[in-house]
Design a protein around this motif. Structure first.
Motif, short mmCIF file in Angstrom:
data_model
loop_
_atom_site.label_atom_id
_atom_site.label_comp_id
_atom_site.label_asym_id
_atom_site.label_seq_id
_atom_site.Cartn_x
_atom_site.Cartn_y
_atom_site.Cartn_z
N SER A 90 -51.89 -45.17 -2.52
CA SER A 90 -52.11 -46.61 -2.53
C SER A 90 -53.36 -46.94 -3.33
O SER A 90 -54.13 -46.05 -3.72
N GLN A 91 -53.57 -48.22 -3.54
CA GLN A 91 -54.78 -48.65 -4.23
C GLN A 91 -56.01 -48.22 -3.44
O GLN A 91 -56.99 -47.76 -4.01
N HIS A 92 -55.93 -48.36 -2.12
CA HIS A 92 -57.04 -47.91 -1.26
C HIS A 92 -57.21 -46.39 -1.38
O HIS A 92 -58.33 -45.88 -1.44
N GLY A 93 -56.09 -45.66 -1.42
CA GLY A 93 -56.14 -44.21 -1.55
C GLY A 93 -56.73 -43.75 -2.86
O GLY A 93 -57.33 -42.67 -2.94
N GLN A 94 -56.57 -44.55 -3.91
CA GLN A 94 -57.15 -44.21 -5.22
C GLN A 94 -58.66 -44.04 -5.13
O GLN A 94 -59.24 -43.26 -5.89
N THR A 95 -59.30 -44.75 -4.20
CA THR A 95 -60.75 -44.64 -4.06
C THR A 95 -61.18 -43.28 -3.52
O THR A 95 -62.35 -42.92 -3.64
N LEU A 96 -60.23 -42.50 -2.98
CA LEU A 96 -60.54 -41.15 -2.49
C LEU A 96 -60.43 -40.09 -3.57
O LEU A 96 -60.90 -38.97 -3.39
N LEU A 97 -59.83 -40.42 -4.70
CA LEU A 97 -59.60 -39.42 -5.74
C LEU A 97 -60.88 -38.78 -6.28
O LEU A 97 -60.88 -37.57 -6.56
N PRO A 98 -61.99 -39.52 -6.42
CA PRO A 98 -63.22 -38.83 -6.85
C PRO A 98 -63.67 -37.76 -5.86
O PRO A 98 -64.24 -36.74 -6.26
N ILE A 99 -63.40 -37.96 -4.58
CA ILE A 99 -63.74 -36.94 -3.57
C ILE A 99 -62.87 -35.72 -3.78
O ILE A 99 -63.37 -34.58 -3.76
N ILE A 100 -61.58 -35.93 -4.00
CA ILE A 100 -60.66 -34.81 -4.23
C ILE A 100 -61.05 -34.09 -5.52
O ILE A 100 -61.04 -32.86 -5.57
N ASP A 101 -61.44 -34.84 -6.56
CA ASP A 101 -61.89 -34.22 -7.82
C ASP A 101 -63.13 -33.36 -7.60
O ASP A 101 -63.24 -32.27 -8.15
N ALA A 102 -64.05 -33.88 -6.80
CA ALA A 102 -65.28 -33.11 -6.52
C ALA A 102 -64.95 -31.84 -5.74
O ALA A 102 -65.53 -30.77 -6.01
N MET A 103 -64.02 -31.91 -4.81
CA MET A 103 -63.60 -30.72 -4.06
C MET A 103 -62.97 -29.69 -5.00
O MET A 103 -63.24 -28.49 -4.89
N LYS A 104 -62.15 -30.16 -5.92
CA LYS A 104 -61.50 -29.27 -6.87
C LYS A 104 -62.53 -28.60 -7.78
O LYS A 104 -62.48 -27.38 -7.99
N ALA A 105 -63.46 -29.38 -8.28
CA ALA A 105 -64.51 -28.83 -9.16
C ALA A 105 -65.35 -27.80 -8.41
O ALA A 105 -65.67 -26.73 -8.94
N TRP A 106 -65.71 -28.11 -7.19
CA TRP A 106 -66.51 -27.19 -6.39
C TRP A 106 -65.73 -25.90 -6.14
O TRP A 106 -66.27 -24.80 -6.24
N GLY A 107 -64.44 -26.04 -5.85
CA GLY A 107 -63.60 -24.87 -5.62
C GLY A 107 -63.53 -23.97 -6.84
O GLY A 107 -63.67 -22.74 -6.74
N TYR A 108 -63.29 -24.57 -8.02
CA TYR A 108 -63.25 -23.77 -9.25
C TYR A 108 -64.58 -23.07 -9.50
O TYR A 108 -64.62 -21.92 -9.92
N ALA A 109 -65.68 -23.77 -9.25
CA ALA A 109 -67.00 -23.20 -9.52
C ALA A 109 -67.36 -22.08 -8.54
O ALA A 109 -68.15 -21.20 -8.89
N ASN A 110 -66.79 -22.10 -7.36
CA ASN A 110 -67.24 -21.16 -6.33
C ASN A 110 -66.22 -20.12 -5.90
O ASN A 110 -66.61 -19.12 -5.30
N MET A 111 -64.95 -20.29 -6.20
CA MET A 111 -63.98 -19.33 -5.68
C MET A 111 -64.07 -17.97 -6.38
O MET A 111 -63.69 -16.97 -5.79
#
Length: 114
Positions: A90-111
């Motif tokens: 949803s439009q409201h859910g779109q506001t969470l995507l930067p959090i998901i992006d940050a989780m993905k970036a952190w995962g790539y950097a640390n796994m």
């Protein structure tokens, strides 16, 4: 028909903490993964089951319902035979995507470090 969902943590925020509020919405083992899959076009129940083979059908159903009730996802039912249901952020859910992006970036950097 109104949906009735009982959650342990939904209203738990004794100190009115913003992080606790966010975790009440997207916390848990599967919600960020579900949001990530839907964002990448895996928006049907059967595709999500294949994308997360470890999740039970009941858990996937419950997580999708909770995300829908919280306004993060929109559930679209197509009037066809057989019935088809798709989930979209949803439009409201779109506001969470930067959090998901940050989780993905952190995962790539640390796994790789483990």
């Amino acid at each position: 028909m109104e949906k009735s969902i009982t959650r342990k943590t939904k209203d738990f925020n004794p100190t009115n903490c913003a992080v606790t509020y966010c975790m009440n919405i997207i916390g848990g083992k599967w919600k960020p993964v579900i949001i990530h899959l839907i964002r990448n076009g895996i928006n049907r129940y059967s595709l999500m089951q294949k994308g997360i083979p470890e999740i039970s059908k009941q858990t996937l159903t419950n997580q999708l319902r909770e995300l829908e009730v919280d306004g993060v996802l929109e559930r679209i039912v197509f009037a066809e035979v057989p019935p088809r249901v798709e989930y979209h952020i949803s439009q409201h859910g779109q506001t969470l995507l930067p959090i998901i992006d940050a989780m993905k970036a952190w995962g790539y950097a640390n796994m790789e470090k483990r």
